[in-house]
Design a protein around this motif. Structure first.
Motif, PDB file in Angstrom:
ATOM      1  N   TRP A 129       0.839  -1.199   0.000  1.00 37.16           N
ATOM      2  CA  TRP A 129       0.000   0.000   0.000  1.00 37.16           C
ATOM      3  C   TRP A 129       0.877   1.252   0.000  1.00 37.16           C
ATOM      4  CZ3 TRP A 129      -4.457  -0.747   4.092  1.00 37.16           C
ATOM      5  CH2 TRP A 129      -5.326  -1.741   3.633  1.00 37.16           C
ATOM      6  N   GLY A 130       0.411   2.281  -0.677  1.00 34.91           N
ATOM      7  CA  GLY A 130       1.092   3.572  -0.686  1.00 34.91           C
ATOM      8  C   GLY A 130       2.276   3.654  -1.629  1.00 34.91           C
ATOM      9  N   LEU A 131       2.513   2.624  -2.436  1.00 35.07           N
ATOM     10  CA  LEU A 131       3.663   2.618  -3.353  1.00 35.07           C
ATOM     11  C   LEU A 131       3.281   2.936  -4.799  1.00 35.07           C
ATOM     12  CD1 LEU A 131       5.532  -0.543  -1.964  1.00 35.07           C
ATOM     13  CD2 LEU A 131       5.931   1.875  -1.416  1.00 35.07           C
ATOM     14  N   GLY A 132       2.009   3.228  -5.042  1.00 33.90           N
ATOM     15  CA  GLY A 132       1.576   3.587  -6.392  1.00 33.90           C
ATOM     16  C   GLY A 132       1.237   2.407  -7.291  1.00 33.90           C
ATOM     17  N   PHE A 133       1.195   1.197  -6.740  1.00 33.75           N
ATOM     18  CA  PHE A 133       0.884   0.026  -7.566  1.00 33.75           C
ATOM     19  C   PHE A 133      -0.546   0.055  -8.089  1.00 33.75           C
ATOM     20  CE2 PHE A 133       4.424  -2.195  -5.185  1.00 33.75           C
ATOM     21  CZ  PHE A 133       5.263  -2.293  -6.284  1.00 33.75           C
ATOM     22  N   ALA A 134      -1.504   0.545  -7.293  1.00 33.25           N
ATOM     23  CA  ALA A 134      -2.895   0.589  -7.746  1.00 33.25           C
ATOM     24  C   ALA A 134      -3.039   1.499  -8.961  1.00 33.25           C
ATOM     25  CB  ALA A 134      -3.816   1.037  -6.614  1.00 33.25           C
ATOM     26  N   SER A 135      -2.407   2.654  -8.929  1.00 32.32           N
ATOM     27  CA  SER A 135      -2.468   3.555 -10.085  1.00 32.32           C
ATOM     28  C   SER A 135      -1.788   2.934 -11.296  1.00 32.32           C
ATOM     29  CB  SER A 135      -1.805   4.897  -9.752  1.00 32.32           C
ATOM     30  OG  SER A 135      -2.551   5.570  -8.766  1.00 32.32           O
ATOM     31  N   GLU A 136      -0.682   2.258 -11.066  1.00 29.45           N
ATOM     32  CA  GLU A 136       0.058   1.617 -12.154  1.00 29.45           C
ATOM     33  C   GLU A 136      -0.790   0.533 -12.828  1.00 29.45           C
ATOM     34  OE1 GLU A 136       4.147  -1.004 -12.334  1.00 29.45           O
ATOM     35  OE2 GLU A 136       4.148   0.800 -11.077  1.00 29.45           O
TER      36      GLU A 136
END
Length: 165
Positions: free
Chosen positions: A100-107
Motif C-alpha cells: 500500500w502507498g507505493l503507487g501500484f494501484a495507479s500503475e
C-alpha cells in the motif's frame, strides 16, 4: 492476454495455484474492509472458480499480481458485473497491505484501462468504490475515470466511476 507486465508488476491469469495467496489476501480485515468483508477460505475458493470460469467464457478476467522480485502483491482485473440489471465491465483491484502507498494501484489501473479500452476495444469501463475509500477513488480519478453516480450495492454506499473509449 494471460500475462502482462508494468514497470514494477507482473500479471498472470488467475489459476488454481493462486488460491493460497488469495485466501491470505481476503482474510486480511484491512484489505477486505471495502470489499464486502473478510472472506473464508471456502468463499475465496468459490471466488477463484467463478473468476477462472470468467476467463474461459470471456477471454479476460482477473490476474494475480507479483512484484518484480516475485512477491505476491494482490489481484486485479476486468470482469463482467451486473449493476442495476445492466451488464458492465468493472475494473477491480486489491493489494496486500505490504505494498500500500507505493503507487501500484495507479500503475495497474492505468494498464488495465489501456487493455480494456484499446486491446479489448470495450466501449467503457466502470469502477465501483465504497464511498469512504478515498485512496481507490483517487486511483480512478488519476486514471481519468469520471464520477458517474452514487448508489447502494449489497447494502453498502458506493460510487460508480466510468471511462469511455
Amino acid at each position: 492476454m494471460d500475462h502482462f507486465s508494468t514497470d514494477r508488476l507482473t500479471a498472470e491469469r488467475l489459476h488454481a495455484d493462486h488460491l493460497a495467496d488469495l485466501v491470505t489476501l481476503h482474510l486480511d480485515p484491512d484489505v477486505s474492509r471495502y470489499l464486502g468483508g473478510v472472506r473464508s477460505a471456502e468463499t475465496t475458493e468459490k471466488y477463484l472458480d467463478v473468476n477462472m470460469a470468467h476467463w474461459d467464457q470471456h477471454g479476460f478476467g482477473l490476474w494475480a499480481l507479483r512484484t518484480k522480485d516475485g512477491a505476491f502483491a494482490g489481484r486485479a482485473g476486468l470482469r463482467h458485473i451486473l449493476v442495476d440489471d445492466i451488464d458492465e465491465i468493472e475494473i477491480a483491484y486489491a493489494f496486500t497491505r505490504s505494498v500500500w502507498g507505493l503507487g501500484f494501484a495507479s500503475e495497474i489501473a492505468s494498464a488495465m484501462t489501456r487493455i480494456g479500452l484499446t486491446q479489448l476495444a470495450l466501449p467503457s469501463l466502470i469502477g465501483i468504490v465504497h464511498v469512504d475509500n478515498g485512496a481507490s477513488r483517487r486511483v480512478l480519478e488519476k486514471s481519468n475515470y469520471l464520477l458517474e453516480r452514487s448508489t447502494n450495492r449489497h447494502g453498502e454506499d458506493v460510487v460508480i466511476y466510468r471511462i469511455r473509449r
